[in-house]
Design a protein around this motif. Structure first.
Motif, PDB file in Angstrom:
ATOM      1  N   GLU A  84      -3.170  27.323  -2.757  1.00 56.22           N
ATOM      2  CA  GLU A  84      -3.629  26.871  -4.072  1.00 56.22           C
ATOM      3  C   GLU A  84      -3.179  27.869  -5.126  1.00 56.22           C
ATOM      4  O   GLU A  84      -3.333  29.077  -4.955  1.00 56.22           O
ATOM      5  N   ALA A  85      -2.590  27.362  -6.206  1.00 60.81           N
ATOM      6  CA  ALA A  85      -2.150  28.199  -7.324  1.00 60.81           C
ATOM      7  C   ALA A  85      -2.699  27.614  -8.617  1.00 60.81           C
ATOM      8  O   ALA A  85      -2.825  26.390  -8.749  1.00 60.81           O
ATOM      9  N   TRP A  86      -3.050  28.487  -9.562  1.00 59.61           N
ATOM     10  CA  TRP A  86      -3.598  28.020 -10.834  1.00 59.61           C
ATOM     11  C   TRP A  86      -3.155  28.932 -11.968  1.00 59.61           C
ATOM     12  O   TRP A  86      -2.810  30.094 -11.756  1.00 59.61           O
ATOM     13  N   ALA A  87      -3.169  28.356 -13.164  1.00 59.95           N
ATOM     14  CA  ALA A  87      -2.851  29.114 -14.376  1.00 59.95           C
ATOM     15  C   ALA A  87      -3.615  28.495 -15.532  1.00 59.95           C
ATOM     16  O   ALA A  87      -3.709  27.268 -15.651  1.00 59.95           O
ATOM     17  N   GLY A  88      -4.184  29.335 -16.391  1.00 63.03           N
ATOM     18  CA  GLY A  88      -4.924  28.829 -17.539  1.00 63.03           C
ATOM     19  C   GLY A  88      -5.998  29.800 -17.974  1.00 63.03           C
ATOM     20  O   GLY A  88      -5.943  30.995 -17.689  1.00 63.03           O
ATOM     21  N   ARG A  89      -7.017  29.269 -18.655  1.00 62.42           N
ATOM     22  CA  ARG A  89      -8.121  30.070 -19.165  1.00 62.42           C
ATOM     23  C   ARG A  89      -9.389  29.781 -18.376  1.00 62.42           C
ATOM     24  O   ARG A  89      -9.369  29.056 -17.391  1.00 62.42           O
ATOM     25  N   ASP A  90     -10.506  30.348 -18.835  1.00 63.58           N
ATOM     26  CA  ASP A  90     -11.756  30.198 -18.105  1.00 63.58           C
ATOM     27  C   ASP A  90     -12.226  28.754 -18.043  1.00 63.58           C
ATOM     28  O   ASP A  90     -12.767  28.312 -17.033  1.00 63.58           O
ATOM     29  N   TYR A  91     -12.035  28.001 -19.125  1.00 61.00           N
ATOM     30  CA  TYR A  91     -12.603  26.659 -19.201  1.00 61.00           C
ATOM     31  C   TYR A  91     -11.628  25.570 -18.766  1.00 61.00           C
ATOM     32  O   TYR A  91     -12.049  24.524 -18.282  1.00 61.00           O
ATOM     33  N   ASN A  92     -10.335  25.779 -18.949  1.00 58.54           N
ATOM     34  CA  ASN A  92      -9.336  24.778 -18.594  1.00 58.54           C
ATOM     35  C   ASN A  92      -8.152  25.469 -17.927  1.00 58.54           C
ATOM     36  O   ASN A  92      -7.687  26.505 -18.412  1.00 58.54           O
ATOM     37  N   ARG A  93      -7.675  24.872 -16.841  1.00 60.21           N
ATOM     38  CA  ARG A  93      -6.530  25.441 -16.142  1.00 60.21           C
ATOM     39  C   ARG A  93      -5.812  24.363 -15.337  1.00 60.21           C
ATOM     40  O   ARG A  93      -6.406  23.354 -14.953  1.00 60.21           O
ATOM     41  N   ALA A  94      -4.538  24.581 -15.078  1.00 58.49           N
ATOM     42  CA  ALA A  94      -3.746  23.698 -14.229  1.00 58.49           C
ATOM     43  C   ALA A  94      -3.767  24.248 -12.806  1.00 58.49           C
ATOM     44  O   ALA A  94      -3.642  25.458 -12.589  1.00 58.49           O
ATOM     45  N   VAL A  95      -3.924  23.348 -11.828  1.00 60.94           N
ATOM     46  CA  VAL A  95      -4.062  23.745 -10.429  1.00 60.94           C
ATOM     47  C   VAL A  95      -3.080  22.954  -9.574  1.00 60.94           C
ATOM     48  O   VAL A  95      -2.931  21.736  -9.747  1.00 60.94           O
ATOM     49  N   ILE A  96      -2.416  23.639  -8.658  1.00 65.26           N
ATOM     50  CA  ILE A  96      -1.561  22.997  -7.657  1.00 65.26           C
ATOM     51  C   ILE A  96      -2.124  23.332  -6.283  1.00 65.26           C
ATOM     52  O   ILE A  96      -2.321  24.501  -5.953  1.00 65.26           O
ATOM     53  N   LYS A  97      -2.400  22.300  -5.482  1.00 66.48           N
ATOM     54  CA  LYS A  97      -2.902  22.473  -4.120  1.00 66.48           C
ATOM     55  C   LYS A  97      -1.908  21.831  -3.162  1.00 66.48           C
ATOM     56  O   LYS A  97      -1.490  20.680  -3.367  1.00 66.48           O
ATOM     57  N   ALA A  98      -1.520  22.561  -2.140  1.00 64.21           N
ATOM     58  CA  ALA A  98      -0.540  22.063  -1.176  1.00 64.21           C
ATOM     59  C   ALA A  98      -0.982  22.432   0.230  1.00 64.21           C
ATOM     60  O   ALA A  98      -1.422  23.549   0.486  1.00 64.21           O
ATOM     61  N   GLU A  99      -0.857  21.476   1.155  1.00 60.16           N
ATOM     62  CA  GLU A  99      -1.130  21.733   2.563  1.00 60.16           C
ATOM     63  C   GLU A  99      -0.233  20.838   3.401  1.00 60.16           C
ATOM     64  O   GLU A  99       0.199  19.766   2.957  1.00 60.16           O
TER      65      GLU A  99
END
Length: 277
Positions: free
Chosen positions: A96-111
């Motif tokens: 799982e990788a994420w980027a953004g701020r405390d309230y809103n962020r983009a997330v990528i989950k891969a398995e």
């Protein structure tokens, strides 16, 4: 101080309570409002310099920012492991990788699973995560599955967060491009045996809205995975682990496997590493 003096002070304090209760608090000057005329000038000892004026003022937009105004990022490889089910060995990953701020962020989950150097099954999600409270988030986005039957796309909506007693929960509903629906529930807990040894039990349950034999999906409760991993944290960011996992098919999915003369349950030993940065 004598005992008599102490008792007398307590009695006088009790007798003074009614008088204090009759005070008009509307006449009291609380903090705030206009300062008195003889108040000290806050800039009297700064030589007239401020954050916005003078030789020390910084050009451009406001320089001071709160923590929730900064951008952050992170990558967590929760599982990077070798799986042995008795018949063959598989390399499995969950990142799982994420980027953004405390309230809103983009997330990528891969398995997914890799067999004989080839990606045989994979699931990738791109989500927009919004903080609902201090411990709970909402997730909206898309998911794409490959490997088991025809490729399949989904719309995803769910919640994730930390329940009481430090139980991590994740519940996501999916709507497939062919009208299929699904629900995935995950729960895990980290039990600190020592400051470095951590036992992580986890359980995952999947349900589908209709049968899809080609993709291995059975209507109703379909799959249950439960297990535990014991890791040793060489550092907080890197930890090798070993574990055991049990997987079983349920309901219609179990009937599908029986018709194909396939096993409905599987025990797997795993060994891998967990790291983040």
């Amino acid at each position: 101080m004598s005992k008599f003096t102490t008792i007398a002070s307590a009695v006088l304090g009790v007798l003074a309570l009614p008088a204090m209760a009759q005070m008009d608090h509307g006449d009291m000057q609380m903090q705030g409002g206009q300062p008195p005329v003889d108040a000290r000038d806050p800039h009297a000892y700064s030589g007239g310099f401020t954050l916005d004026e003078g030789p020390y003022a910084l050009p451009g937009p406001r320089q001071l920012k709160l923590a929730d105004e900064h951008w952050f990022y992170g990558v967590l490889a929760d599982r990077l492991e070798r799986v042995d089910n008795g018949d063959e060995q598989i390399l499995a990953y969950e990142v799982e990788a994420w980027a953004g701020r405390d309230y809103n962020r983009a997330v990528i989950k891969a398995e997914g699973d890799i067999e004989h150097g080839r990606l045989t099954e994979a699931s990738t999600e791109l989500l927009w995560r919004h903080a609902l409270t201090g411990f709970w988030n909402s997730d909206l986005g898309v998911r794409y599955d490959t490997g088991h039957g025809p490729d399949q796309g989904w719309l995803a909506a769910g919640v994730s967060g930390l329940a009481p007693y430090w139980l991590e929960l994740d519940a996501t509903a999916y709507l497939g491009d062919d009208g299929q629906t699904a629900l995935a529930l995950e729960a895990e807990y980290e039990l600190l045996l020592t400051q470095r040894w951590v036992l992580q039990p986890a359980i995952e349950l999947t349900a589908y809205g209709s049968n899809d034999v080609e993709r291995g999906q059975g209507r109703g409760l379909s799959n249950l995975v439960a297990g535990a991993r014991l890791r040793y944290e060489i550092s907080r960011q890197f930890a090798p682990y070993v574990g055991w996992e049990w997987q079983t098919a349920l309901g219609k999915r179990a009937d599908q496997l029986r018709e194909e003369d396939e096993a409905t349950q599987e025990n797997r030993w795993v060994a891998g590493v967990r790291f983040w940065f």
